[in-house]
Design a protein around this motif. Structure first.
Motif, short mmCIF file in Angstrom:
data_model
loop_
_atom_site.label_atom_id
_atom_site.label_comp_id
_atom_site.label_asym_id
_atom_site.label_seq_id
_atom_site.Cartn_x
_atom_site.Cartn_y
_atom_site.Cartn_z
N SER A 150 -67.44 38.96 77.48
CA SER A 150 -67.33 38.74 75.67
C SER A 150 -66.99 37.14 75.58
CB SER A 150 -66.27 39.62 75.05
OG SER A 150 -65.99 39.51 73.72
N GLU A 151 -66.29 36.73 76.23
CA GLU A 151 -65.88 35.39 76.31
C GLU A 151 -66.87 34.40 76.48
OE1 GLU A 151 -62.96 31.93 75.79
OE2 GLU A 151 -63.25 34.08 74.91
N LYS A 152 -67.80 34.64 77.31
CA LYS A 152 -69.33 34.02 77.82
C LYS A 152 -70.17 34.20 76.45
CE LYS A 152 -70.96 33.90 81.56
NZ LYS A 152 -71.62 34.09 83.10
N ASP A 153 -70.20 35.47 76.13
CA ASP A 153 -71.04 35.70 74.88
C ASP A 153 -70.66 34.85 73.68
OD1 ASP A 153 -72.60 37.31 76.29
OD2 ASP A 153 -71.83 39.12 75.37
N PHE A 154 -69.47 34.90 73.44
CA PHE A 154 -68.89 34.24 72.22
C PHE A 154 -69.24 32.64 72.46
CE2 PHE A 154 -65.58 31.25 70.60
CZ PHE A 154 -65.76 31.73 69.17
N LEU A 155 -68.87 31.97 73.58
CA LEU A 155 -68.87 30.59 73.95
C LEU A 155 -70.29 30.02 73.88
CD1 LEU A 155 -66.14 30.23 76.57
CD2 LEU A 155 -65.99 29.13 74.05
N MET A 156 -71.24 30.94 74.38
CA MET A 156 -72.69 30.71 74.29
C MET A 156 -73.35 30.69 72.90
SD MET A 156 -73.83 31.99 77.93
CE MET A 156 -75.65 31.15 77.81
#
Length: 444
Positions: A150-156
């Motif tokens: 979820s953090e990766k999706d947000f940052l990307m």
């Protein structure tokens, strides 16, 4: 909990725009990370002055990488408004700086000499390319990190938003665009690339529906939908514009670029150069000509509060230009909208026309009790009024050059107020000479 930068970004149209602190970082030459300001709470750590490329390959720097792209875009965005306002005669040059004068006259000397400078000045090509490349780097590295999905999706998703706006603005200003030392591509192809960036952002951010990032994800998702609508509008792909623009339902929504009174890189250059240094004056299209001073600042004979100006007279360096300063941005730290619900509504009006457009015009005017309502059943009159409304609602918000080219508006020709000639053949900007000189794919 929302991070401190996101909280500073939730602005309401009509309120005072003031800067807030966050962590602007620049990843110089894709290898060096330099901390340029402290963060209040987001990353209260001491960063070393220089990091190697291996150091960047660190999941703990995931958010820092994305904030670096954001910081570069925000610095570029200030230059964008500053430069394109002069190019489109939204503003006039008052001082005797040669590069500024060449920009305002649309002269070849600007893109062969001054057009390739860094952010904070009168250049826009290199600052926007820097922001775009930094977003690319963040996407590459964050995508490779083993972190919470979820953090990766947000940052990307966030990186794709800034990548999209960087690409979008490059396409709006330039006759052609090149990416990563590749060949020149058309404006339409560049708009399509920006739309793809926003589509990627929408797909990623749409998965972040709970947790600490959910609110900011929605904030960014709104920006991505408006950004995609704008890219497709400029590309002539109108079928999806209205649906994307209608995605944003909050009339107070603004996606902003944040500024601050220090360091200098974080200053609002529009305020400094128009209101403090008096290098620029608001152009005649808004204030009109002496002695009447009407122009776009009047709506139905009433002074329009969307174009707040102050008349100073002959106080500029050249002692020739009648100086008017803007009152929209009130300090060095005043934030500036990148896009908004207002822009989304005006795109709907442009595409739909007719009574839909009339209703949108009146909805926007109704927020200002002194403005009269608009009424017409003539399609041409309505279309012309939509264009005028956009010039007023989005005054000094960076949309003029893209709109002017899309609407095929005439450009100011002949002599300027200093008696110097405009380049009558220039509309969009060529890529700067520095790009053509060093890029082997475009004849360097």
């Amino acid at each position: 909990m929302m991070d401190s930068h996101f909280k500073s970004s939730l602005k309401h149209r009509g309120g005072k725009r003031g800067g807030r602190g966050h962590l602007p970082l620049r990843l110089a030459a894709l290898l060096i990370l330099t901390a340029t300001a402290a963060c209040n709470s987001l990353l209260d750590v001491d960063l070393p002055g220089n990091l190697t490329s291996e150091d960047l390959d660190n999941p703990q720097l995931a958010e820092t990488l994305v904030l670096g792209a954001q910081g570069d875009f925000e610095c570029a965005y200030g230059s964008w408004i500053y430069a394109t306002s002069a190019w489109t005669t939204e503003t006039q040059i008052v001082d005797n700086n040669r590069v500024s004068i060449e920009m305002a006259q649309r002269l070849p000397e600007y893109w062969t000499q001054g057009g390739g400078g860094g952010c904070g000045g009168i250049a826009l090509y290199r600052p926007l390319q820097t922001a775009r490349v930094q977003a690319d780097l963040a996407l590459e590295l964050v995508g490779s990190f083993e972190i919470d999905q979820s953090e990766k999706d947000f940052l990307m998703g966030k990186a794709h938003v800034y990548q999209g706006f960087s690409t979008q603005l490059l396409a709006e200003a330039h006759c052609e665009v090149t990416f990563d030392a590749g060949p020149l591509v058309s404006r339409t192809a560049a708009f399509e690339r920006a739309a793809d960036n926003f589509t990627s952002a929408i797909g990623l951010l749409g998965t972040v529906t709970s947790g600490a990032r959910a609110s900011e994800a929605q904030y960014l998702l709104n920006a991505a939908h408006i950004g995609r609508a704008r890219a497709n509008l400029n590309a002539g792909a109108l079928s999806t514009v209205v649906a994307d623009a209608r995605f944003v339902t909050d009339p107070d929504y603004e996606f902003i670029a944040t500024f601050d009174s220090e360091p200098a890189r974080r200053d609002n250059p529009v305020y400094i150069n128009i209101n403090e240094i008096l290098r620029f004056s608001i152009g005649p299209m808004y204030r009109g000509n002496a002695p009447d001073y009407d122009g776009l600042r009047l709506t139905g004979g009433v002074e329009d509060p969307r174009i707040p100006l102050e008349h100073l007279g002959l106080v500029g360096y050249d002692n020739l230009t009648d100086v008017w300063v803007q009152k929209k941005y009130t300090s060095r730290g005043a934030d500036m909208p990148i896009t908004s619900w207002d822009e989304a509504q005006l795109m709907i009006a442009e595409v739909m026309g007719g009574q839909d457009a009339v209703d949108i015009i009146n909805t926007l005017r109704a927020r200002h009790p002194t403005l009269p309502m608009f009424s017409s059943a003539d399609p041409a009159e309505i279309a012309a009024q939509v264009q005028d409304e956009k010039k007023k609602e989005l005054f000094l918000e960076g949309t003029r050059i893209g709109d002017k080219l899309r609407w095929n508006e005439p450009w100011v020709t002949g002599l300027n107020q200093r008696g110097e000639p405009y380049n009558d053949n220039a509309t969009c900007m060529p890529v700067p000479y520095g790009e053509t000189l060093t890029n082997p794919n475009i004849g360097g």
